[in-house]
Design an enzyme around this catalytic site. Structure first.
Site, PDB file in Angstrom:
ATOM      1  N   GLU A 163      16.898  -5.768 -11.374  1.00  0.00           N
ATOM      2  CA  GLU A 163      16.601  -4.276 -11.274  1.00  0.00           C
ATOM      3  C   GLU A 163      15.503  -4.808 -10.019  1.00  0.00           C
ATOM      4  O   GLU A 163      14.436  -5.169  -9.562  1.00  0.00           O
ATOM      5  CB  GLU A 163      16.145  -3.427 -11.773  1.00  0.00           C
ATOM      6  CG  GLU A 163      17.074  -3.564 -13.085  1.00  0.00           C
ATOM      7  CD  GLU A 163      16.392  -2.821 -14.289  1.00  0.00           C
ATOM      8  OE1 GLU A 163      15.112  -1.937 -14.273  1.00  0.00           O
ATOM      9  OE2 GLU A 163      16.967  -3.443 -15.343  1.00  0.00           O
ATOM     10  N   LYS A 206      11.031  -3.922  -8.664  1.00  0.00           N
ATOM     11  CA  LYS A 206      10.420  -3.646  -9.029  1.00  0.00           C
ATOM     12  C   LYS A 206       9.735  -3.146  -8.118  1.00  0.00           C
ATOM     13  O   LYS A 206       8.401  -3.384  -7.129  1.00  0.00           O
ATOM     14  CB  LYS A 206       9.883  -5.295  -8.752  1.00  0.00           C
ATOM     15  CG  LYS A 206       8.121  -4.911 -10.028  1.00  0.00           C
ATOM     16  CD  LYS A 206       7.434  -5.992 -10.493  1.00  0.00           C
ATOM     17  CE  LYS A 206       6.404  -5.738 -11.454  1.00  0.00           C
ATOM     18  NZ  LYS A 206       5.247  -4.677 -10.668  1.00  0.00           N
ATOM     19  N   ASP A 224       6.380  -0.246  -7.219  1.00  0.00           N
ATOM     20  CA  ASP A 224       4.739  -0.610  -6.777  1.00  0.00           C
ATOM     21  C   ASP A 224       4.746   1.123  -7.236  1.00  0.00           C
ATOM     22  O   ASP A 224       4.111   2.033  -6.237  1.00  0.00           O
ATOM     23  CB  ASP A 224       4.330  -0.612  -5.520  1.00  0.00           C
ATOM     24  CG  ASP A 224       3.025  -1.406  -6.287  1.00  0.00           C
ATOM     25  OD1 ASP A 224       2.711  -1.472  -6.801  1.00  0.00           O
ATOM     26  OD2 ASP A 224       2.236  -1.767  -5.123  1.00  0.00           O
ATOM     27  N   TYR A 253      14.425   3.586 -15.826  1.00  0.00           N
ATOM     28  CA  TYR A 253      14.460   1.817 -15.833  1.00  0.00           C
ATOM     29  C   TYR A 253      14.504   1.550 -17.324  1.00  0.00           C
ATOM     30  O   TYR A 253      15.253   0.073 -17.594  1.00  0.00           O
ATOM     31  CB  TYR A 253      14.433   1.315 -15.001  1.00  0.00           C
ATOM     32  CG  TYR A 253      12.032   1.190 -15.855  1.00  0.00           C
ATOM     33  CD1 TYR A 253      11.615   0.130 -16.963  1.00  0.00           C
ATOM     34  CD2 TYR A 253      11.199   1.588 -15.748  1.00  0.00           C
ATOM     35  CE1 TYR A 253       9.916   0.040 -17.431  1.00  0.00           C
ATOM     36  CE2 TYR A 253       9.991   1.606 -15.417  1.00  0.00           C
ATOM     37  CZ  TYR A 253       9.841   1.197 -16.884  1.00  0.00           C
ATOM     38  OH  TYR A 253       8.770   0.983 -17.316  1.00  0.00           O
ATOM     39  N   LYS A 300       7.801 -12.356  -8.079  1.00  0.00           N
ATOM     40  CA  LYS A 300       6.622 -11.841  -7.489  1.00  0.00           C
ATOM     41  C   LYS A 300       6.949 -11.724  -6.205  1.00  0.00           C
ATOM     42  O   LYS A 300       7.337 -13.042  -5.435  1.00  0.00           O
ATOM     43  CB  LYS A 300       5.236 -11.168  -7.676  1.00  0.00           C
ATOM     44  CG  LYS A 300       4.563 -10.509  -9.283  1.00  0.00           C
ATOM     45  CD  LYS A 300       5.212  -9.129  -8.969  1.00  0.00           C
ATOM     46  CE  LYS A 300       3.994  -8.442  -8.015  1.00  0.00           C
ATOM     47  NZ  LYS A 300       2.995  -8.850  -8.749  1.00  0.00           N
ATOM     48  N   CYS A 336     -15.727  12.803  21.873  1.00  0.00           N
ATOM     49  CA  CYS A 336     -14.576  12.774  21.517  1.00  0.00           C
ATOM     50  C   CYS A 336     -14.132  11.913  22.928  1.00  0.00           C
ATOM     51  O   CYS A 336     -14.020  11.708  23.843  1.00  0.00           O
ATOM     52  CB  CYS A 336     -14.010  14.079  21.633  1.00  0.00           C
ATOM     53  SG  CYS A 336     -12.002  13.682  21.832  1.00  0.00           S
ATOM     54  N   CYS A 339     -10.986  13.680  25.260  1.00  0.00           N
ATOM     55  CA  CYS A 339     -11.471  15.085  25.668  1.00  0.00           C
ATOM     56  C   CYS A 339     -12.794  14.877  26.473  1.00  0.00           C
ATOM     57  O   CYS A 339     -13.860  15.396  26.805  1.00  0.00           O
ATOM     58  CB  CYS A 339     -11.739  16.723  25.395  1.00  0.00           C
ATOM     59  SG  CYS A 339     -11.802  16.819  23.697  1.00  0.00           S
ATOM     60  N   CYS A 355     -13.702  15.746  16.761  1.00  0.00           N
ATOM     61  CA  CYS A 355     -14.060  16.993  17.471  1.00  0.00           C
ATOM     62  C   CYS A 355     -14.102  18.714  17.893  1.00  0.00           C
ATOM     63  O   CYS A 355     -13.054  19.431  17.222  1.00  0.00           O
ATOM     64  CB  CYS A 355     -13.002  16.418  18.731  1.00  0.00           C
ATOM     65  SG  CYS A 355     -12.778  17.253  20.150  1.00  0.00           S
ATOM     66  N   CYS A 408      -8.867  20.449  23.339  1.00  0.00           N
ATOM     67  CA  CYS A 408      -8.984  18.727  23.505  1.00  0.00           C
ATOM     68  C   CYS A 408      -6.979  18.558  22.788  1.00  0.00           C
ATOM     69  O   CYS A 408      -6.346  18.702  21.991  1.00  0.00           O
ATOM     70  CB  CYS A 408      -9.478  18.033  21.970  1.00  0.00           C
ATOM     71  SG  CYS A 408      -8.456  16.645  22.494  1.00  0.00           S
TER      72      CYS A 408
END
Length: 672
Positions: free
Chosen positions: A116, A118, A120, A227, A316, A410, A413, A428, A433
């Site tokens: 299966e 794994k 995370d 699972y 892993k 910014c 702009c 900003c 902008c």
């Protein structure tokens, strides 16, 4: 006997690993990568293998996860939720297989394994009695978990009632996770709201499930794959794969598509190589492959260790990390004006993908890392296309590295930026902008807002560059001739796009409110406001006190709404939308003088006449508040069959308990 140096190193490892367990499992704030943690843990196991007397019950090698957080009610697992041992190479995989066959099963013939993915995510346990979802909990320390029943019920696709020939009682184990696209969108919203983004999908899933307010969890598109099982009263399948098929028949989400049954360790190794090659094509993050003896009777025969089963391991993947150089730091501007730093890297290959950028999130993160332009860094792809900088290699500095100051103007702009004291990002302040315009329109047309299919980032950028749109209202003024100026836009695509734009004119009010990008107003808050106010005019006329009187509307949201509806630019935009034919549909509003006005209700167990969501929506329409947990502020507990810990809590506090018929009479309805 171990010498003093070994004992001291063992003690230091225990303390360090326990600290990282707490950061990872309780606080959802890991400081090191999984690979670095595994390295520490393997060193601990190596010491204890050589000196078994050091493997005392308080060693991390004898424990699972971390103790539950105090703010959640504890739930003791009927059967312990164990952790999996890891292997990281072909030799360790073959040692596992050889040990099973020769040491525990005394057989030379090949074993059949169920393989299966794994995921995370966050491990959870779901208890179903008579087919109804009774309660849910996290893994916790493997013995006791945290109750998350109300939050788990918000996950789409997870049945509240099992189907078919289900057992009388079963504890289902599963993994809660985010799809990568949903995770990226969540982090974008976090950044735009001035909040710290989640480090990875696993942290996001854990943080979402551990909300005290289930309404926050409901806003986040969590998924789950089941699972395995713990306790089971009823007939048990003969194999692990048969168990997965049975759970799928019961209506539970199971990842059968990616599960394989193979015979022999060579076939296991081939499947691992396949998954490793294809992992980047999956819509969710995985960090390895789980290998289980398929025969459940053999699983029982092989047995378990104190913290892990002998019959299963996790193979892993190699860490998604690489070393490179930060060549410069660029700036991105979001729709709310949030300016976020991005590290531009010397291109490096991570898991077969060449990356040249890494997210830095904000200047507080830059300070935490003590990051400078020219630094050598470790970057990690952890659930996102853009990796994160996880560590600066300060010992490799040459003295010519330079800092990146927080911007005062910014970058798009040139207008001054503002950073409010309570926020972690500068913004900003120029509403015109061009970078903000692009992001605002992208948000407005997104699926959960006005849902205008066919308008992607490239098309929006071209429309802005051609001078066809300056704001979201201009979308409704577009003609077919305007669209023909876009790249690869022909008669058919133009007609479809105009049709999609036209269809969005009457989206529900909550969609428009969300699409307008009002600060601190997400999907859920937009729905709360749309239930209280029938149209934009009535919402615009609300005072701060009016807004704060609504449950779930606090100071920040109320002030943000007042700012929005008193801003001449925003008022002009709303007027322009009206004149362009945007008339959102009203939604069911709250009755100010309803029979539940000012009352707080908690609904638990199953109702026959309506679903829990329908009942909670009805409570809110009648002026009440549907809460997720029982407290002294609860006025009524509505208890149906299967009511569990909340019923006991309500009885303890002396809260009035209503059965379904009494609840229906209270809201003026009859049981059908």
């Amino acid at each position: 006997m171990p010498d003093d140096q070994v004992v001291a190193r063992h003690k230091a490892l225990c303390q360090e690993i326990l600290r990282h367990n707490r950061l990872y499992h309780r606080l959802d704030a890991p400081e090191i990568s999984d690979a670095e943690y595994d390295q520490l843990f393997r060193e601990l196991l190596a010491i204890e293998e050589q000196y078994p007397q050091l493997a005392t019950p308080d060693s991390p090698s004898q424990q699972v996860g971390a103790e539950p957080v105090e703010k959640f009610s504890p739930i003791r697992h009927a059967q312990p939720m164990l952790s999996l041992r890891n292997v990281r190479n072909d030799a360790e995989l073959r040692d596992f297989d050889h040990s099973l066959r020769t040491t525990f099963l005394a057989r030379e013939s090949e074993l059949e394994y169920c393989l299966e993915l794994k995921l995370d995510g966050l491990a959870v346990e779901l208890t179903y009695r008579d087919g109804r979802l009774l309660q849910a909990s996290t893994r916790g320390d493997g013995i006791t978990g945290e109750e998350i029943s109300e939050n788990i019920r918000t996950i789409a696709g997870l049945p509240k009632q099992l189907q078919g020939d289900y057992p009388d009682l079963v504890d289902i184990r599963g993994e809660v996770f985010f799809d990568l696209d949903d995770f990226r969108r969540l982090n974008q919203r976090q950044s735009e709201a001035g909040l710290k983004p989640f480090a990875n999908p696993r942290n996001a899933a854990a943080g979402s499930l551990r909300q005290l307010d289930a309404a926050v969890t409901a806003e986040r598109p969590l998924r789950i794959f089941c699972y395995g099982i713990g306790r089971l009263e009823g007939a048990q399948p003969e194999t692990q794969f048969g168990l997965l098929e049975a759970m799928a028949r019961w209506g539970l989400p199971v990842n059968l598509e990616q599960t394989r049954v193979v015979r022999g360790v060579d076939a296991v190794a081939r499947r691992y190589a396949e998954i490793l090659d294809s992992r980047d094509n999956l819509p969710y993050e995985i960090d390895g492959m789980v290998i289980k003896i398929n025969d459940l009777a053999l699983q029982h025969e092989v047995g378990e260790l104190s913290r892990s089963p002998r019959w299963a391991i996790a193979y892993k993947f190699p860490p998604r990390q690489a070393e490179t150089v930060v060549e410069t730091i660029g700036l991105q501007v979001g729709r709310t004006g949030a300016i976020t730093p991005v590290a531009h890297l010397r291109p490096v290959s991570i898991s077969g993908v060449t990356v040249s950028r890494a997210s830095l999130h904000n200047w507080d993160e830059i300070k935490r890392l003590d990051l400078r332009i020219g630094d050598r860094v470790i970057v990690e792809r952890a659930g996102d296309v853009i990796p994160d900088v996880v560590r600066v290699l300060k010992d490799q500095r040459r003295g010519n590295e330079t800092t990146c100051p927080e911007p005062t103007l910014c970058p798009e702009c040139g207008q001054p930026v503002i950073r409010r004291e309570e926020e972690v990002v500068p913004r900003c302040g120029n509403s015109h902008c061009p970078a903000r315009t692009l992001e605002r329109i992208r948000h407005f047309v997104s699926r959960k807002a006005m849902d205008i299919d066919g308008l992607g980032e490239k098309q929006i950028a071209q429309l802005i560059e051609l001078g066809k749109v300056e704001d979201v209202a201009d979308l409704y003024l577009l003609r077919k001739e305007d669209l023909f100026e876009l790249e690869r836009m022909g008669e058919t695509l133009a007609a479809k796009l105009l049709q999609a734009i036209d269809a969005s004119r009457t989206r529900p009010l909550s969609r428009l409110l969300f699409g307008l990008g009002i600060r601190h107003v997400g999907e859920h808050t937009a729905r709360v406001l749309a239930r209280r106010y029938p149209d934009l005019d009535s919402l615009a006329a609300a005072t701060v006190d009016d807004l704060k009187a609504i449950h779930e509307i606090g100071d920040k949201v109320a002030e943000s709404l007042i700012d929005f509806f008193t801003d001449p630019c925003q008022l002009a935009l709303l007027d322009k939308l009206r004149r362009a034919g945007v008339h959102p549909e009203a939604e069911a509003t709250v009755q100010q003088d309803g029979p539940l006005n000012g009352k707080t209700l908690v609904i638990t167990g199953s109702l026959e006449s309506m679903s829990r969501k329908q009942a909670e929506a009805r409570v809110e329409q009648l002026g009440g508040r549907a809460a997720g947990s029982v407290s002294r502020k609860t006025d009524y507990l509505v208890a149906g069959p299967g009511a569990g810990s909340k019923l006991a809590r309500a009885e303890q506090l002396g809260i009035e308990i209503l059965d379904e018929e009494t609840f229906l009479r209270l809201i003026g309805e009859e049981k059908s």
